[in-house]
Design an enzyme around this catalytic site. Structure first.
Site, PDB file in Angstrom:
ATOM      1  N   TYR A  93       2.113   3.667  15.919  1.00 26.31           N
ATOM      2  CA  TYR A  93       0.804   3.061  15.669  1.00 26.31           C
ATOM      3  C   TYR A  93      -0.308   4.001  16.113  1.00 26.31           C
ATOM      4  O   TYR A  93      -1.259   4.273  15.367  1.00 26.31           O
ATOM      5  CB  TYR A  93       0.706   1.731  16.414  1.00 26.31           C
ATOM      6  CG  TYR A  93      -0.541   0.959  16.093  1.00 26.31           C
ATOM      7  CD1 TYR A  93      -0.614   0.174  14.941  1.00 26.31           C
ATOM      8  CD2 TYR A  93      -1.659   1.018  16.928  1.00 26.31           C
ATOM      9  CE1 TYR A  93      -1.771  -0.535  14.640  1.00 26.31           C
ATOM     10  CE2 TYR A  93      -2.805   0.311  16.626  1.00 26.31           C
ATOM     11  CZ  TYR A  93      -2.860  -0.462  15.486  1.00 26.31           C
ATOM     12  OH  TYR A  93      -4.008  -1.157  15.181  1.00 26.31           O
ATOM     13  N   VAL A 146       0.816  -1.216   0.000  1.00 32.02           N
ATOM     14  CA  VAL A 146       0.000   0.000   0.000  1.00 32.02           C
ATOM     15  C   VAL A 146       0.849   1.264   0.000  1.00 32.02           C
ATOM     16  O   VAL A 146       0.338   2.357  -0.295  1.00 32.02           O
ATOM     17  CB  VAL A 146      -0.985   0.027   1.184  1.00 32.02           C
ATOM     18  CG1 VAL A 146      -2.030  -1.065   1.043  1.00 32.02           C
ATOM     19  CG2 VAL A 146      -0.262  -0.055   2.523  1.00 32.02           C
TER      20      VAL A 146
END
Length: 284
Positions: A184, A87
């Site tokens: 994250y 991606v």
């Protein structure tokens, strides 16, 4: 790899005639989404990296995983175009979407699901871990939407986009001074910002954009020896990641159910929403 299947069931289903583009489709939540949307009548454009990123502490997806998703979708009589792509590579995503749209008849649903977590921590590469996580989880989502949205606008038939964030996109209980976990948390907050700006951009085209925010899900990203060791070595982190309800983990299908609702006609006026599927984590 491309695996078009021509068979179509005659029974009208909720997503009949729709095409869904799903990243991270080889296993876990992505496979769950692909199989359920196929069961509801959609054809699938599936993308997954199918290789390891060095700073990720658990085993990532493989070509065999993606082949299993293909087999499960085909077993339902739906068509699927599956491509191994990162991606972070916008050109590869655009090519995958273009091929899938050409073979299957457009794009109606986008699930930007692909993401990574540090697993067992950042080790000796904190800067690279932070960079890799942000690039996959945030830049990858931006690439995914920009690969598909122009086609959706050109088609003129509206659509729905769901970006997978996390409870870490709503709270800050995930860093604890560790670079990978901070990356994250930051990336998942960033996904909310992308959702909101995409919602403004695409609403005039009747394309809705929302985020889902799962708590820990019973998939290899969460259930792996590296993360188990990291949690055991950091009890404060382990305690801080507990849910409000007495549920240690939810299942991928729990997230899928929320997504199916968001992309269906039942959610036709829902856009710009951050939807937790979190057993009360965000309000704890």
């Amino acid at each position: 790899m491309s695996n078009p299947v021509s068979s179509r069931g005659s029974e009208e289903k909720p997503l009949s005639g729709k095409v869904a583009f799903i990243t991270g489709a080889a296993r876990g939540q992505g496979r769950s989404h692909a199989v359920r949307l196929a069961a509801d009548g959609a054809d699938i454009i599936a993308v997954d990296i199918c290789k390891q990123i060095d700073t990720v502490g658990y085993a990532m997806s493989t070509s065999d995983d993606l082949a299993q998703t293909v087999a499960e979708v085909e077993a339902l009589g739906r068509r699927i175009i599956a491509t191994e792509a990162d991606v972070r590579d916008g050109a590869a995503l655009r090519a995958a979407v273009a091929e899938g749209a050409r073979e299957l008849g457009g794009v109606d649903i986008v699930l930007a699901n692909a993401g990574v977590a540090p697993g067992g921590g950042s080790g000796n590469e904190p800067e690279q871990s932070f960079r890799d996580i942000v690039e996959v989880n945030l830049f990858g989502v931006w690439n995914t939407v920009h690969a598909a949205a122009p086609l959706m606008i050109e088609q003129g038939r509206g659509g729905a986009i769901v970006l997978t964030s996390s409870t870490q996109g709503l709270t800050g209980r995930g860093g604890y001074g560790e670079a990978g976990l901070e990356g994250y948390c930051a990336s998942k907050h960033g996904v909310v910002g992308l959702m909101r700006t995409f919602a403004y951009w695409l609403a005039p085209h009747n394309i809705r954009v929302n985020t889902v925010h799962p708590t820990g899900v019973n998939t290899p990203m969460v259930v792996n020896q590296a993360l188990e060791r990291h949690m055991a070595d950091n009890p404060d982190l382990s305690a801080g990641m507990a849910n409000l309800m007495p549920v240690p983990l939810i299942e991928a299908s729990d997230v899928t159910e929320a997504i199916v609702w968001l992309v269906s006609d039942a959610g036709r006026y829902i856009t710009g929403v951050t939807l937790p599927i979190d057993a009360g984590f965000a309000i704890k």
